[in-house]
Design an enzyme around this catalytic site. Structure first.
Site, PDB file in Angstrom:
ATOM      1  N   HIS A 176     -18.847  -9.364  32.946  1.00  0.00           N
ATOM      2  CA  HIS A 176     -18.766  -9.098  31.497  1.00  0.00           C
ATOM      3  C   HIS A 176     -17.355  -8.620  31.135  1.00  0.00           C
ATOM      4  O   HIS A 176     -17.153  -7.525  30.620  1.00  0.00           O
ATOM      5  CB  HIS A 176     -19.815  -8.069  31.053  1.00  0.00           C
ATOM      6  CG  HIS A 176     -20.073  -8.110  29.582  1.00  0.00           C
ATOM      7  ND1 HIS A 176     -21.322  -7.927  29.029  1.00  0.00           N
ATOM      8  CD2 HIS A 176     -19.251  -8.353  28.522  1.00  0.00           C
ATOM      9  CE1 HIS A 176     -21.242  -8.025  27.708  1.00  0.00           C
ATOM     10  NE2 HIS A 176     -19.984  -8.281  27.377  1.00  0.00           N
TER      11      HIS A 176
ATOM     12  N   ARG B 295     -24.220 -13.668  25.513  1.00  0.00           N
ATOM     13  CA  ARG B 295     -24.954 -12.568  26.127  1.00  0.00           C
ATOM     14  C   ARG B 295     -25.860 -13.135  27.213  1.00  0.00           C
ATOM     15  O   ARG B 295     -26.316 -14.285  27.117  1.00  0.00           O
ATOM     16  CB  ARG B 295     -25.821 -11.855  25.074  1.00  0.00           C
ATOM     17  CG  ARG B 295     -25.018 -11.025  24.088  1.00  0.00           C
ATOM     18  CD  ARG B 295     -24.483  -9.761  24.753  1.00  0.00           C
ATOM     19  NE  ARG B 295     -23.745  -8.905  23.839  1.00  0.00           N
ATOM     20  CZ  ARG B 295     -22.422  -8.854  23.760  1.00  0.00           C
ATOM     21  NH1 ARG B 295     -21.666  -9.643  24.507  1.00  0.00           N
ATOM     22  NH2 ARG B 295     -21.828  -8.021  22.937  1.00  0.00           N
TER      23      ARG B 295
END
Ligand code: NDP
Ligand code: OXD
Length: 308
Positions: free
Chosen positions: A271, A223
């Site tokens: 992402h 993340r």
């Protein structure tokens, strides 16, 4: 009784098709067409709605459509409603592809070649043998282990670091914070595949980079908040690190003026490292619902205390 999906709409339409085929008796709804909220028993979601418990008073199960669950504030979910993360083969397969691509790109200096091509420079870069490039993975869960397995055929010395001890053939395993310096000291390409928790937030910082061999390379597929972004820029400027492949960022989408966009030593993806495959995700979700109805254990159930 309905199943509500609240995530990427294009993939949601595919979920609807597989639901119609495989569970015609369970009505499927695509956000924002929620119907009667009191009818919603099952919710599959990437970003949960703000007041989930009040909006859907009769929830039985909540699914994360991804493998990570840090986007959930579990304190807002009633204690009797299990949160289940996505365990389906598409996520694993695509993550293995992405990390293999990133490790090979860093190993074979792809970022430098891209810069050379843009500057019309024809220059060889010395090739280092895989046997001399040590790859270390932080987080030996489902994805970390699959990634290491996928890297085995290239001949890199492999290592992994994890909270609890692991034993993986062909991989030197390190466990706990005490073993982190030893793991880092022998890692030339570091891959972060940790979940985001209070313990791991900001773990990729200046102090950690300083414990890697000089000029080490970084892949962050965990993340964005694992990484202290200013520390990465400083480490790249000072040669502490030489390059990074980043799939995630603190703010997504990346703001227009962010220094990562044009950094000559960063390769950035939006992402997109891995993606849930609708067909196998629907199979997983229906199997989990059946297990829940039978009162059986559910693989992927999130431990609220640990946060993953
Ligand atoms: P798992 O839950 O299977 O594995 C997590 C691993 O991390 C476990 O082995 C756990 O160890 C270890 N861990 C947790 N906390 C610590 C800590 N403080 N120190 C050391 N090790 C720790 O998760 P997955 O492998 O399925 O996924 C990992 C993460 O990858 C996800 O949470 C998500 O953030 C990210 N991800 C990113 C994607 C992308 O597209 N960029 C796609 C999919 C996932 P133990 O079991 O001992 O507690
Ligand atoms: C996930 C992700 O957690 O895509 O699955 O990041």
């Amino acid at each position: 009784m309905t199943f509500l999906y609240k995530a990427n709409t294009v993939r949601g339409i595919e979920w609807a098709r597989f639901f119609a085929e495989r569970a015609p008796d369970l009505p499927f709804r695509l956000w924002p067409d929620i119907g009667d909220p009191a009818e919603v028993r099952y919710l599959a979601v990437w970003k949960p709605p703000d007041d989930i418990a009040a909006t859907f008073p009769n929830l039985d199960l909540v699914f994360s459509v991804g493998a990570g669950v840090d986007q959930f504030d579990v304190s807002k979910l009633p204690a009797h409603v299990p949160l289940v993360r996505m365990l389906e083969p598409g996520i694993t397969e695509t993550m293995v592809q992405y990390v293999t691509m990133a490790v090979l790109a860093l190993h074979r200096d792809l970022i430098q070649f891209i810069a050379q091509q843009q500057a019309q420079v024809w220059r060889e870069i010395q090739v280092t043998s895989a046997a001399k490039r040590r790859v270390g993975v932080m987080g030996l869960g489902l994805l970390g282990q699959a990634v290491l397995d996928g890297l085995k055929s290239f001949g890199f010395p492999l290592a992994g670091w994890n909270r609890s001890p692991r034993s993986i053939e062909g991989v030197s395993c390190y466990a706990g914070n005490g073993a982190l310096p030893e793991f880092l000291a022998q890692t030339d390409i570091l891959v972060c595949l940790l979940p985001l928790t209070d313990e791991t937030r900001g773990i990729l910082n200046a102090s950690l980079f300083a414990q890697l061999p000089p000029g080490a390379r970084l892949v962050n597929v965990g993340r964005g908040a694992h990484l202290v972004e200013a520390d990465l820029i400083a480490a790249l400027e000072r040669g502490v690190l030489s390059a990074a492949v980043l799939d995630v960022a603190e703010a997504e989408p990346l703001p227009a003026d962010h220094p990562f966009w044009n950094h000559p030593r960063i390769l950035l993806t939006p992402h997109n490292a891995s993606m849930t495959t609708p067909e196998t995700a629907v199979d997983f979700v229906l199997d989990t619902i059946a297990r829940h109805r039978r009162g059986e254990a559910m693989p992927g159930r999130v431990d609220r205390e640990r946060g993953y």
